[in-house]
Write an enzyme that holds these catalytic residues in place. Sequence first.
Site, short mmCIF file in Angstrom:
data_model
loop_
_atom_site.label_atom_id
_atom_site.label_comp_id
_atom_site.label_asym_id
_atom_site.label_seq_id
_atom_site.Cartn_x
_atom_site.Cartn_y
_atom_site.Cartn_z
N ASP A 7 -9.90 3.07 2.62
CA ASP A 7 -10.00 2.34 3.90
C ASP A 7 -10.62 3.20 5.01
O ASP A 7 -11.55 2.77 5.69
CB ASP A 7 -8.61 1.88 4.35
CG ASP A 7 -8.14 0.64 3.63
OD1 ASP A 7 -8.99 -0.16 3.18
OD2 ASP A 7 -6.91 0.46 3.50
N LYS B 151 0.81 -1.23 0.00
CA LYS B 151 0.00 0.00 0.00
C LYS B 151 0.85 1.28 0.00
O LYS B 151 0.41 2.30 -0.53
CB LYS B 151 -0.94 0.02 1.22
CG LYS B 151 -2.10 -0.95 1.11
CD LYS B 151 -3.03 -0.80 2.31
CE LYS B 151 -4.15 -1.83 2.25
NZ LYS B 151 -5.14 -1.66 3.31
P1 NAP Z 1 0.29 -2.68 10.87
O1 NAP Z 1 0.54 -1.46 10.08
O2 NAP Z 1 1.34 -3.74 10.92
O3 NAP Z 1 -0.02 -2.20 12.40
C1 NAP Z 1 -0.16 -3.16 13.42
C2 NAP Z 1 -0.61 -2.48 14.72
O4 NAP Z 1 -0.80 -3.49 15.71
C3 NAP Z 1 0.42 -1.52 15.32
O5 NAP Z 1 -0.23 -0.52 16.05
C4 NAP Z 1 1.21 -2.45 16.26
O6 NAP Z 1 1.85 -1.78 17.32
C5 NAP Z 1 0.07 -3.29 16.81
N1 NAP Z 1 0.54 -4.59 17.28
C6 NAP Z 1 0.81 -5.68 16.54
N2 NAP Z 1 1.19 -6.70 17.33
C7 NAP Z 1 1.14 -6.25 18.61
C8 NAP Z 1 1.39 -6.83 19.88
N3 NAP Z 1 1.77 -8.10 20.01
N4 NAP Z 1 1.21 -6.08 20.98
C9 NAP Z 1 0.82 -4.78 20.88
N5 NAP Z 1 0.56 -4.17 19.69
C10 NAP Z 1 0.72 -4.89 18.57
O7 NAP Z 1 -1.04 -3.43 10.41
P2 NAP Z 1 -2.36 -2.78 9.76
O8 NAP Z 1 -2.25 -2.85 8.29
O9 NAP Z 1 -2.58 -1.48 10.41
O10 NAP Z 1 -3.48 -3.84 10.18
C11 NAP Z 1 -3.93 -3.94 11.53
C12 NAP Z 1 -5.16 -4.85 11.63
O11 NAP Z 1 -6.25 -4.24 10.92
C13 NAP Z 1 -4.96 -6.23 11.03
O12 NAP Z 1 -5.59 -7.18 11.87
C14 NAP Z 1 -5.70 -6.15 9.70
O13 NAP Z 1 -6.20 -7.41 9.29
C15 NAP Z 1 -6.84 -5.20 10.04
N6 NAP Z 1 -7.37 -4.48 8.86
C16 NAP Z 1 -8.69 -4.64 8.57
C17 NAP Z 1 -9.22 -3.97 7.48
C18 NAP Z 1 -10.68 -4.14 7.15
O14 NAP Z 1 -11.11 -3.78 6.02
N7 NAP Z 1 -11.49 -4.65 8.05
C19 NAP Z 1 -8.42 -3.14 6.68
C20 NAP Z 1 -7.07 -2.99 7.03
C21 NAP Z 1 -6.55 -3.67 8.13
P3 NAP Z 1 3.36 -1.21 17.13
O15 NAP Z 1 3.23 0.09 16.38
O16 NAP Z 1 3.84 -1.05 18.52
O17 NAP Z 1 4.12 -2.25 16.35
#
Ligand code: NAP
Length: 279
Positions: free
Chosen positions: A102, A66
């Site tokens: 999004d 992205k």
């Molecule tokens: P990302 O950029 O990798 O961000 C991950 C987030 O989760 C960060 O804030 C990270 O914190 C936190 N995190 C991950 N593992 C953790 C842990 N063990 N303990 C504490 N914090 C943790 O991922 P993303 O693209 O934003 O996606 C996040 C979620 O949203 C995913 O589950 C994805 O499937 C979902 N999503 C859904 C949609 C939808 O259409 N429904 C669209 C997009 C994403 P840090 O910054 O500290 O690493």
Amino acid sequence: MNQVLGVIGSPISHSLSPVMHEAAYEELQLNCSYHAFHVESTQLKSAVEGVRSLGLKGINVTIPHKVDVIQYLDHIDPLAEEIGAVNTIVNDQGVLKGYNTDGDGYVYALLQRIGKTLHDKRILIVGAGGAAKGVALCLSKYGVKKMTITNRTSSKAEDLAVICSQYSDTDYLSLGMAQAELAKFDIMINTTSIGMAPNFDQMPLSLENLRKGAFVSDLIYNPYKTKLLIEAENKGSGIMNGVDMFVHQGALAFKKWFNKEAPVQIMKNSVIKHLGGSI
Ligand code: NAP
């Protein structure tokens, strides 16, 4: 002639976008097909060139492309530029235009579910990754009463709060403080991947201090109901999983490609059916 659309990402085999968009094409009898294309980072540039040279009508872009895809496009929509990520590309007669649907998809979904304005709501966003950025920015642009961002890495919550505070009253808290002050919020949104399959038993924070009547939303839709949503529901809260956001971001992408409204309910039903949820 059949028009081809699709989604690029890695991994991509579990994407629900083909099921959802093909349901819309069938409903509206559009002569189009939508495919999932596995594209590694090393192939991203040539894949985007392929959209132009093969004449695909448009594509969605998902993890991990992205952000990196932006450099290969001809035009970036201002919102996508501000978010710093593109999830939808329109091929306008060889000119590739990038958008991000999004965040707005999430705001539409939340408004539909809550059924009223968000202007009087105090919102806690848990997480500060890519998805959080779109959601937080679009909510702050919509105009909420107060927004607080919390994240494991505090500096990322602070950076995002600074960006959002241009539009709405926004600050950040440590995860511990957010948990302690949970009773202050009307809506809590989990944007982290905590609780996503296979880690079904994990929660981003304790709901012990959740106030009565607060609404809890999770961007995750696999599992269909995360532990967070199950606990919130047990406390009497309204809940929303990630399906609504997914469907609305898809519907907004559809509108950019076809310049007409998407059959949102048909798309949603196809996704829920595929996930084994109840409609
Ligand atoms: P990302 O950029 O990798 O961000 C991950 C987030 O989760 C960060 O804030 C990270 O914190 C936190 N995190 C991950 N593992 C953790 C842990 N063990 N303990 C504490 N914090 C943790 O991922 P993303 O693209 O934003 O996606 C996040 C979620 O949203 C995913 O589950 C994805 O499937 C979902 N999503 C859904 C949609 C939808 O259409 N429904 C669209 C997009 C994403 P840090 O910054 O500290 O690493």
